[in-house]
Design a protein around this motif. Structure first.
Motif, PDB file in Angstrom:
ATOM      1  N   GLY A 152       7.128   2.843  -4.304  1.00 42.68           N
ATOM      2  CA  GLY A 152       5.879   2.108  -4.147  1.00 42.68           C
ATOM      3  C   GLY A 152       5.703   1.518  -2.766  1.00 42.68           C
ATOM      4  N   TYR A 153       4.588   0.795  -2.595  1.00 42.31           N
ATOM      5  CA  TYR A 153       4.271   0.165  -1.317  1.00 42.31           C
ATOM      6  C   TYR A 153       3.214  -0.913  -1.538  1.00 42.31           C
ATOM      7  CZ  TYR A 153       0.212   3.325  -1.569  1.00 42.31           C
ATOM      8  OH  TYR A 153      -0.917   3.995  -1.979  1.00 42.31           O
ATOM      9  N   SER A 154       3.051  -1.783  -0.562  1.00 41.99           N
ATOM     10  CA  SER A 154       1.978  -2.772  -0.574  1.00 41.99           C
ATOM     11  C   SER A 154       0.756  -2.209   0.136  1.00 41.99           C
ATOM     12  CB  SER A 154       2.417  -4.069   0.127  1.00 41.99           C
ATOM     13  OG  SER A 154       3.474  -4.682  -0.569  1.00 41.99           O
ATOM     14  N   ALA A 155      -0.431  -2.509  -0.377  1.00 41.05           N
ATOM     15  CA  ALA A 155      -1.660  -2.035   0.249  1.00 41.05           C
ATOM     16  C   ALA A 155      -1.811  -2.641   1.642  1.00 41.05           C
ATOM     17  CB  ALA A 155      -2.858  -2.397  -0.613  1.00 41.05           C
ATOM     18  N   TYR A 156      -2.493  -1.917   2.501  1.00 41.11           N
ATOM     19  CA  TYR A 156      -2.677  -2.305   3.909  1.00 41.11           C
ATOM     20  C   TYR A 156      -3.977  -3.085   4.055  1.00 41.11           C
ATOM     21  CZ  TYR A 156      -4.088  -1.278   8.808  1.00 41.11           C
ATOM     22  OH  TYR A 156      -4.551  -1.336  10.097  1.00 41.11           O
ATOM     23  N   ASN A 157      -3.869  -4.332   4.520  1.00 42.90           N
ATOM     24  CA  ASN A 157      -5.028  -5.186   4.768  1.00 42.90           C
ATOM     25  C   ASN A 157      -5.098  -5.456   6.256  1.00 42.90           C
ATOM     26  OD1 ASN A 157      -7.081  -7.101   4.738  1.00 42.90           O
ATOM     27  ND2 ASN A 157      -6.358  -8.087   2.873  1.00 42.90           N
ATOM     28  N   ALA A 158      -6.060  -4.849   6.930  1.00 43.11           N
ATOM     29  CA  ALA A 158      -6.178  -4.980   8.382  1.00 43.11           C
ATOM     30  C   ALA A 158      -6.730  -6.353   8.754  1.00 43.11           C
ATOM     31  CB  ALA A 158      -7.090  -3.883   8.937  1.00 43.11           C
ATOM     32  N   SER A 159      -6.474  -6.768   9.986  1.00 44.34           N
ATOM     33  CA  SER A 159      -7.026  -8.018  10.477  1.00 44.34           C
ATOM     34  C   SER A 159      -8.496  -7.841  10.830  1.00 44.34           C
ATOM     35  CB  SER A 159      -6.250  -8.496  11.710  1.00 44.34           C
ATOM     36  OG  SER A 159      -6.381  -7.566  12.773  1.00 44.34           O
ATOM     37  N   GLY A 160      -9.217  -8.934  10.911  1.00 46.69           N
ATOM     38  CA  GLY A 160     -10.638  -8.878  11.231  1.00 46.69           C
ATOM     39  C   GLY A 160     -10.901  -8.827  12.722  1.00 46.69           C
ATOM     40  N   ARG A 161     -12.069  -8.339  13.070  1.00 48.15           N
ATOM     41  CA  ARG A 161     -12.531  -8.324  14.459  1.00 48.15           C
ATOM     42  C   ARG A 161     -13.902  -8.989  14.473  1.00 48.15           C
ATOM     43  NH1 ARG A 161     -12.866  -2.721  17.770  1.00 48.15           N
ATOM     44  NH2 ARG A 161     -11.095  -2.385  16.430  1.00 48.15           N
ATOM     45  N   PHE A 162     -14.151  -9.884  15.439  1.00 48.50           N
ATOM     46  CA  PHE A 162     -15.337 -10.719  15.368  1.00 48.50           C
ATOM     47  C   PHE A 162     -16.074 -10.745  16.703  1.00 48.50           C
ATOM     48  CE2 PHE A 162     -14.043 -12.374  11.320  1.00 48.50           C
ATOM     49  CZ  PHE A 162     -12.659 -12.296  11.361  1.00 48.50           C
ATOM     50  N   ASP A 163     -17.398 -10.953  16.626  1.00 48.30           N
ATOM     51  CA  ASP A 163     -18.167 -11.118  17.852  1.00 48.30           C
ATOM     52  C   ASP A 163     -18.191 -12.589  18.252  1.00 48.30           C
ATOM     53  OD1 ASP A 163     -20.068 -12.420  16.273  1.00 48.30           O
ATOM     54  OD2 ASP A 163     -21.388 -10.670  16.150  1.00 48.30           O
ATOM     55  N   ALA A 164     -18.903 -12.912  19.337  1.00 49.99           N
ATOM     56  CA  ALA A 164     -18.896 -14.268  19.874  1.00 49.99           C
ATOM     57  C   ALA A 164     -19.521 -15.278  18.925  1.00 49.99           C
ATOM     58  CB  ALA A 164     -19.622 -14.297  21.214  1.00 49.99           C
ATOM     59  N   ASN A 176      13.396   7.888  -2.500  1.00 50.08           N
ATOM     60  CA  ASN A 176      13.237   6.786  -1.561  1.00 50.08           C
ATOM     61  C   ASN A 176      12.026   7.005  -0.676  1.00 50.08           C
ATOM     62  OD1 ASN A 176      14.087   4.395  -0.115  1.00 50.08           O
ATOM     63  ND2 ASN A 176      14.649   5.774   1.556  1.00 50.08           N
ATOM     64  N   ALA A 177      11.147   5.997  -0.603  1.00 52.72           N
ATOM     65  CA  ALA A 177       9.957   6.084   0.243  1.00 52.72           C
ATOM     66  C   ALA A 177      10.011   4.996   1.307  1.00 52.72           C
ATOM     67  CB  ALA A 177       8.692   5.936  -0.590  1.00 52.72           C
ATOM     68  N   ILE A 178       9.680   5.373   2.544  1.00 50.21           N
ATOM     69  CA  ILE A 178       9.653   4.421   3.656  1.00 50.21           C
ATOM     70  C   ILE A 178       8.308   4.573   4.374  1.00 50.21           C
ATOM     71  CG2 ILE A 178      10.701   3.710   5.829  1.00 50.21           C
ATOM     72  CD1 ILE A 178      13.314   4.914   4.853  1.00 50.21           C
ATOM     73  N   TRP A 179       7.548   3.479   4.455  1.00 47.93           N
ATOM     74  CA  TRP A 179       6.306   3.463   5.241  1.00 47.93           C
ATOM     75  C   TRP A 179       6.728   3.366   6.708  1.00 47.93           C
ATOM     76  CZ3 TRP A 179       1.280   1.083   3.145  1.00 47.93           C
ATOM     77  CH2 TRP A 179       0.253   1.176   4.088  1.00 47.93           C
ATOM     78  N   LEU A 180       6.506   4.427   7.480  1.00 46.42           N
ATOM     79  CA  LEU A 180       6.932   4.449   8.877  1.00 46.42           C
ATOM     80  C   LEU A 180       6.044   3.535   9.708  1.00 46.42           C
ATOM     81  CD1 LEU A 180       7.692   8.251   9.416  1.00 46.42           C
ATOM     82  CD2 LEU A 180       9.226   6.429   8.631  1.00 46.42           C
ATOM     83  N   ARG A 181       6.679   2.700  10.531  1.00 46.09           N
ATOM     84  CA  ARG A 181       5.946   1.730  11.342  1.00 46.09           C
ATOM     85  C   ARG A 181       6.433   1.783  12.783  1.00 46.09           C
ATOM     86  NH1 ARG A 181       3.638  -2.337   7.626  1.00 46.09           N
ATOM     87  NH2 ARG A 181       4.255  -1.718   5.514  1.00 46.09           N
ATOM     88  N   LYS A 182       5.541   1.365  13.697  1.00 47.67           N
ATOM     89  CA  LYS A 182       5.894   1.394  15.109  1.00 47.67           C
ATOM     90  C   LYS A 182       5.184   0.246  15.820  1.00 47.67           C
ATOM     91  CE  LYS A 182       7.444   3.066  19.060  1.00 47.67           C
ATOM     92  NZ  LYS A 182       8.866   3.141  19.406  1.00 47.67           N
ATOM     93  N   GLY A 183       5.941  -0.755  16.252  1.00 47.71           N
ATOM     94  CA  GLY A 183       5.367  -1.823  17.056  1.00 47.71           C
ATOM     95  C   GLY A 183       4.146  -2.430  16.413  1.00 47.71           C
ATOM     96  N   ILE A 184       3.166  -2.774  17.245  1.00 45.40           N
ATOM     97  CA  ILE A 184       1.877  -3.262  16.770  1.00 45.40           C
ATOM     98  C   ILE A 184       0.837  -2.957  17.840  1.00 45.40           C
ATOM     99  CG2 ILE A 184       2.353  -5.603  17.603  1.00 45.40           C
ATOM    100  CD1 ILE A 184       0.564  -6.618  15.288  1.00 45.40           C
ATOM    101  N   LYS A 185      -0.252  -2.314  17.417  1.00 40.42           N
ATOM    102  CA  LYS A 185      -1.356  -1.978  18.318  1.00 40.42           C
ATOM    103  C   LYS A 185      -0.881  -1.186  19.532  1.00 40.42           C
ATOM    104  CE  LYS A 185      -4.011  -6.074  16.925  1.00 40.42           C
ATOM    105  NZ  LYS A 185      -3.120  -6.442  15.826  1.00 40.42           N
TER     106      LYS A 185
END
Length: 413
Positions: A183-195, A375-384
């Motif tokens: 299994g895995y946890s669902a991906y919730n992205a961060s928000g992006r906002f205007d001024a 075995n399942a692994i969500w592959l990740r790399k750094g951030i942005k």
């Protein structure tokens, strides 16, 4: 915390009228699968509070599946079709759905409720009416899919200094013939906002708004993710086929683009809600002196023979298919390499979510039962990693970044 947020917003010249209001949100389940012997249990947590909910409109969640099924499910080049439904929910509710409809078929695909939800009207408060939650159960099997769940039609204006956290989720893939699960946890992205504090990136799950490296990106050449590969023949008899299989489940992700005209990053049009996103994956050794080496064996010897694979919408790529036939014969004991996304022409995104799965398909003296390895692994790399640093590319405007009050320095660069 709100006082800190207001103070920072004031220094940035940003309106704070939206702080504390209800918020829209989306979560991504990148890999959903059902078949004659497999189903996926999807759990959604509606953690919007009662104060956030609109009195005029009941809180609901919108489930959108992009899928390929039947013979097309095994075709990585096939595009996806969509099926969606708005289903009842409520503040602080949790629902677990048997997506394939394999368990408790008389219960609308909903599991573990205290009462039979199919016998209660939605107005009861404990039931969901007659709306089936198992949207993939009636399709020709097998089915591969990704799922986006949102509450965007049923909440008020998105707030600025609150992360998009009004929905959460988990998934468990069950192979019930032999009892294997991952299994895995669902991906919730961060928000992006205007001024003005308005959210600008609905259905955007790109590397630009990831929070813990969920999306792999080849845009800046920093998308090399080390992966170990298990021995194919645990008990050493290649003539009887592989003991252990390594696969990569790939879901292409719509990517943000940089606008030189405005010096800002632009969210993908329509976000993830499409079935034709195509990317490429390959295995590669990160050493310029080794040219097209595909991996190292267990004695550190580099092996050449890359065979990149393209995936549209959602798909599974066997480790063996990423190597030439000659290279496969040189690594019966496995080894290691780097999984790389993108870097090719002819694809429309350089980003993807990738989950590595290892599982045994045979019994042997070392593996006396099926499902021992699963075995399942969500592959990740750094951030942005798709965003160039100031030394190698444009600075990122703070107003277009997924702003995090706890990480001002990292998001401002």
């Amino acid at each position: 915390m709100n006082k800190v947020a207001v103070a920072v917003a004031a220094t940035l010249g940003i309106t704070v009228a939206g702080i504390g209001t209800a918020q829209a949100d989306e979560i991504l389940f990148p890999y959903i699968v059902t078949s004659a012997t497999v189903t996926t249990l999807v759990t959604t947590i509606n953690n919007v509070t009662a104060l956030d909910s609109s009195a005029a409109t009941p809180t609901k969640l919108h489930y959108r599946y992009w899928y390929k099924n039947g013979a097309r499910a095994e075709n990585n080049a096939a595009t996806c079709e969509e099926v969606n439904r708005t289903l009842p929910s409520s503040a602080n509710d949790v629902v677990t759905i048997d997506v394939g409809g394999k368990i408790k078929k008389d219960n609308l695909g909903i599991l573990f409720e205290d009462v039979k939800v199919s016998t209660l009207p939605a107005s009861d408060g404990r039931g969901y009416g007659a709306a089936s939650f198992s949207l993939l159960a009636g399709l020709t099997q097998p089915v591969r899919s990704f799922l986006v769940v949102d509450n965007n039609d049923f909440t008020t204006t998105e707030s600025f200094f609150r992360t998009s956290d009004s929905i959460a989720g988990e998934a468990i893939v069950l192979e019930f013939a032999n009892g294997a699960a991952w299994g895995y946890s669902a991906y919730n992205a961060s928000g992006r906002f205007d001024a003005n504090g308005s959210r600008t990136n609905a259905y955007d799950f790109s590397d630009f708004v990831e929070t813990t490296g969920e999306v792999l990106s080849g845009q800046a050449g920093r998308g090399f993710v080390p992966v170990a590969v298990a021995p194919r023949f645990v008990d050493g008899d290649p003539t009887k086929g592989d003991d252990v299989i390594t696969k990569f489940f790939v879901t292409p992700i719509a990517q943000s683009t940089f606008s030189t005209a405005t010096n800002t990053w632009v969210p993908p049009v329509g976000g993830q809600l499409r079935g034709d996103l195509t990317t490429r994956v390959r295995l590669a050794v990160q050493d310029q002196d080794l040219g097209a080496a595909v991996m190292y064996d267990r004695d550190e010897a580099p092996i050449s023979g890359q065979v990149p694979q393209s995936v549209t919408c959602v798909g599974a790529v066997d480790f063996k298919d990423l190597l030439s036939e000659g290279a496969r014969g040189l690594v019966p004991a496995g080894g290691w390499s780097n999984l790389v996304v993108g870097g090719a022409t002819g694809v429309n995104t350089q980003e993807a979510v990738v989950i590595k799965l290892e599982y045994n398909t045979k019994t042997s003296p070392s593996l006396p039962a099926l499902g021992i390895i699963n075995n399942a692994i969500w592959l990740r790399k750094g951030i942005k990693e798709s965003i160039p640093t100031p030394a190698s590319g444009p600075r990122v405007s703070l107003s277009t970044v997924g702003f995090d009050i706890n990480a001002v320095s990292s998001t401002a660069n």
